[in-house]
Write a protein that holds these residues in place. Structure first.
Motif, PDB file in Angstrom:
ATOM      1  N   LYS A 330      44.485 108.153 103.008  1.00 39.44           N
ATOM      2  CA  LYS A 330      44.433 106.951 102.160  1.00 39.44           C
ATOM      3  C   LYS A 330      45.825 106.451 101.793  1.00 39.44           C
ATOM      4  O   LYS A 330      45.963 105.353 101.255  1.00 39.44           O
ATOM      5  N   ILE A 334      45.485 107.203 109.601  1.00 42.69           N
ATOM      6  CA  ILE A 334      45.531 108.326 110.549  1.00 42.69           C
ATOM      7  C   ILE A 334      46.108 107.884 111.882  1.00 42.69           C
ATOM      8  O   ILE A 334      45.831 108.473 112.923  1.00 42.69           O
ATOM      9  N   ASP A 354      41.580 112.855 103.799  1.00 38.69           N
ATOM     10  CA  ASP A 354      41.692 111.598 103.065  1.00 38.69           C
ATOM     11  C   ASP A 354      42.716 111.653 101.946  1.00 38.69           C
ATOM     12  O   ASP A 354      43.466 110.700 101.731  1.00 38.69           O
ATOM     13  N   ASN A 387      49.010  97.745 104.056  1.00 37.35           N
ATOM     14  CA  ASN A 387      47.745  97.198 103.552  1.00 37.35           C
ATOM     15  C   ASN A 387      47.023  98.130 102.575  1.00 37.35           C
ATOM     16  O   ASN A 387      46.006  97.766 102.007  1.00 37.35           O
TER      17      ASN A 387
ATOM     18  N   LYS B 330      42.101  97.198 110.017  1.00 37.26           N
ATOM     19  CA  LYS B 330      42.281  96.910 108.597  1.00 37.26           C
ATOM     20  C   LYS B 330      40.945  96.714 107.882  1.00 37.26           C
ATOM     21  O   LYS B 330      40.907  96.690 106.652  1.00 37.26           O
ATOM     22  N   ALA B 331      39.872  96.557 108.621  1.00 36.27           N
ATOM     23  CA  ALA B 331      38.540  96.415 108.031  1.00 36.27           C
ATOM     24  C   ALA B 331      37.669  97.649 108.251  1.00 36.27           C
ATOM     25  O   ALA B 331      36.629  97.796 107.607  1.00 36.27           O
ATOM     26  N   ILE B 334      40.639 103.565 111.710  1.00 37.65           N
ATOM     27  CA  ILE B 334      40.476 103.969 113.114  1.00 37.65           C
ATOM     28  C   ILE B 334      39.813 105.341 113.193  1.00 37.65           C
ATOM     29  O   ILE B 334      39.983 106.065 114.175  1.00 37.65           O
ATOM     30  N   ASN B 335      39.066 105.716 112.156  1.00 35.89           N
ATOM     31  CA  ASN B 335      38.334 106.976 112.209  1.00 35.89           C
ATOM     32  C   ASN B 335      37.310 106.958 113.340  1.00 35.89           C
ATOM     33  O   ASN B 335      36.746 105.918 113.661  1.00 35.89           O
ATOM     34  N   HIS B 381      33.675 106.366 108.697  1.00 34.70           N
ATOM     35  CA  HIS B 381      33.976 107.371 107.662  1.00 34.70           C
ATOM     36  C   HIS B 381      34.116 106.604 106.355  1.00 34.70           C
ATOM     37  O   HIS B 381      35.074 105.866 106.150  1.00 34.70           O
ATOM     38  N   ASP B 383      34.756 106.997 103.032  1.00 37.52           N
ATOM     39  CA  ASP B 383      35.781 107.012 101.969  1.00 37.52           C
ATOM     40  C   ASP B 383      36.968 106.080 102.246  1.00 37.52           C
ATOM     41  O   ASP B 383      37.283 105.228 101.417  1.00 37.52           O
ATOM     42  N   PRO B 384      37.661 106.235 103.367  1.00 39.53           N
ATOM     43  CA  PRO B 384      38.829 105.364 103.562  1.00 39.53           C
ATOM     44  C   PRO B 384      38.477 103.908 103.852  1.00 39.53           C
ATOM     45  O   PRO B 384      39.302 103.027 103.622  1.00 39.53           O
TER      46      PRO B 384
END
Lengths: 413, 413
Positions: A330, A334, A354, A387, B330-331, B334-335, B381, B383-384
């Motif tokens: 976060k 990654i 995270d 971002n 950004k939306a 890349i998980n 994923h 959370d992020p």
């Protein structure tokens, strides 16, 4: 720009008293918190970066200025301009520095980014993405109604007609560049006859004004090795360059022929007719770009200096061979390669969880951290990391000189 | 909870008139924009989700409620409690729903998240991470001074002494759980004698009050296959359970013994003495968790329903076999696995570029999109991804029922 940005010039542009630079409310605070935040920001100016709480995002101002200078010197020498992409920094203060240094305008990827940049006084904005939804088309026209210098990409006839109708209804003229596909089929129309026909349509539609064309090969930017990168970049823009010639012959405006990026900034001027490069990452540089190699140094891309870092604190140091920090996915994303611990050797950093980062020491690690120690990470891929943050600390040496809001943070619509 | 949350109950908890639920300013807007935003939010309530501009984040309220119900029914049957982790949703409205449904408290990973939750009226907060920097220790004590029910993790004697000194200076008593390493060496102190000794120290320090212990094995949550996951989860908590017994024998408080997560919520009660699970992802579910398999379905983890989606719009559909959307990294982050296009077959979605998503059609694709079409992505994923958005649209069927601020978005400090 023929001289480096002086410290004074920099501060005047980035943090001076002109109304456009009054810090806007940092996202997510109540009015009381904003007042407190304003106090904190002032308190943070002048402190050592090592006294900032973490994780936080820092930019080294000397390096940032060197990067701005290097870009501007190079494109000027090569007879083109820079039109930096604000999707990288999302920060009006940095956009203003780019313009003050000689850039001809600013690019954005999203209408919401364009709105923020316009609100902060940026007068020449090129949105490199098409607006296809009714709300976005409406917002694009509202930008023009408010007097913004705003140009947007188009890559289908249907969209051109939609924009023209909306512009006519809004009582404005919408400035347009035709976006040409460099071959990756991600965005843009096919070069040659299809693009020429679209340009002619734009030229005739009552609500639109054709300003030129755009061809951006994102895939070329990270090709490793200067010679291979040059071949790819020039090859993928060749058809667009021919289209530009056809447009000129047909009496169409090609005043803007925009392309390229940080990886090809010293290559793109070889494409005939190209007017400017949409460079983004050069302001910050990042670990991803370091690996592509440059014209001067085939191993490492040393044209620009790594200016963007995440500060992090060690939370756990009680197990041999490793430490845990407060900057995970976060705070870092990654993206690979993983962030690099600045100024140290013999250790790796991963941000795979995270909330936590992991340092692993090799036998020859330059140091071992204790709980509470801070360290600085060179960012892997600057755009998505920026971002994640609401503000960026501008640091000179080790001293915080300015706190800039990342006003377009999260503006993905 | 013995009954499903009714629609009325849900709205009352999430969007009613009680002062704690008045929407706070959405991050980054000026006062004028906030007023406009409030109008827009009201306008958005009642519209079809397909009329929302994109990219945006949606939660299916029926599925969310089913997930809350499933969790609460299961832990209650198993004689433990849930203490959901707010790092997943960062949304006070969802935290309040969890508490209304019977959860005993809320976890946070960061002091800034705890501050937001407290500000929105959440009365029982367990911060599962240690506070080691002076500003964070100060903020933790300020939370107590403001009367918050706030407990924090400790995993070294030095940190315990720092907290005690700060608590004494602030005139408060700081509630503490000892964090025990499940074996991954990421956070926590070693089970057995070291943990017991630390618990005894905490118990004697004047500014601290020992509440119990914490042992979270993040790595166990995504182990594929229920039997393997059960073996790993129970094994890694075994030493902590023995420590809890030793603590009890020594007269120390073990009223909190918190662990587990979404992957082990129906396993962790087998660990003797464990009081609650710090479940996060279950509220939304995501593509990562789908692949781990469950006790009932070995192939797919069907215990919870995928409730969280990103809406995106097709920007380019003029090239065969593919389409480009407005939701890239950004939306979506890349998980992996990549997001799943909801309700469709024969197509893949990648979010590998910052601004754009890519759909690739297979021969048997269930449909082909045109420019302007919208589609819904099951998040990779949760959370992020949540951490990228300022608000979440609560959708019932296809209608937007509520807009909740993700008030702790970006709170990584």
């Amino acid at each position: 720009m023929t001289q480096s940005l002086s410290r004074r010039h920099f501060l005047a542009a980035g943090a001076g008293a002109a109304s456009v630079w009054i810090p806007r409310p940092v996202k997510g605070y109540t009015a009381a918190e904003m007042r407190e935040q304003a106090v904190n920001d002032r308190l943070e100016v002048g402190v050592s970066k090592w006294d900032l709480d973490t994780p936080c995002l820092c930019v080294d101002l000397d390096r940032l200025e060197a990067n701005l200078d290097r870009m501007q010197t190079t494109v000027r020498r090569n007879g083109i301009a820079s039109r930096p992409h604000a999707k990288t920094h999302k920060c009006p203060a940095i956009a203003q520095l780019q313009l003050a240094g000689g850039s001809v305008g600013i690019c954005t990827a999203k209408i919401s980014e364009a709105e923020v940049m316009s609100e902060y006084g940026i007068a020449d904005i090129l949105m490199t993405t098409v607006n296809v939804t009714p709300p976005k088309i409406r917002r694009a026209m509202q930008l023009r109604q408010r007097g913004a210098g705003f140009t947007q990409a188009v890559d289908t006839a249907a969209n051109a007609r939609d924009l023209s109708a909306a512009a006519t209804e809004a009582g404005v003229v919408a400035d347009i560049v035709v976006d040409i596909d460099p071959g990756g089929h991600r965005t843009g129309i096919t070069a040659g006859a299809p693009a020429l026909e679209l340009a002619q349509l734009v030229d005739t539609l009552p609500g639109l004004r054709l300003r030129g064309l755009l061809c951006y090969d994102g895939g070329a930017q990270h090709v490793t090795g200067f010679a291979d990168r040059r071949r790819r970049a020039l090859g993928s823009l060749e058809a667009a360059a021919e289209t530009a010639v056809q447009m000129t012959r047909a009496g169409l405006d090609t005043g803007i022929f925009s392309g390229g990026g940080t990886g090809t900034y010293n290559i793109d001027h070889e494409t005939s007719g190209l007017t400017d490069v949409q460079v983004g990452s050069y302001v910050f540089m990042d670990a991803q770009y370091l690996g592509i190699g440059g014209a001067e140094n085939p191993e490492v891309y040393t044209d620009f200096e790594t200016a963007l870092t995440v500060l992090t604190t060690v939370l756990n140091a009680q197990y041999a061979g490793r430490a845990t920090t407060d900057a995970g996915a976060k705070a870092n994303t990654i993206n690979r390669p993983w962030p690099i611990v600045a100024g140290e050797t013999g250790m790796t950093y991963t941000a795979g969880s995270d909330e936590f980062g992991t340092i692993r020491y090799e036998a020859d690690a330059s140091r071992v951290y204790a709980v509470g120690d801070k360290l600085e990470l060179i960012v892997s891929h600057c755009d998505p990391v920026v971002n994640l943050y609401d503000q960026i600390y501008g640091v000179r040496g080790e001293t915080v000189e300015v706190v800039w809001p990342i006003a377009a943070r999260g503006k993905s619509i």
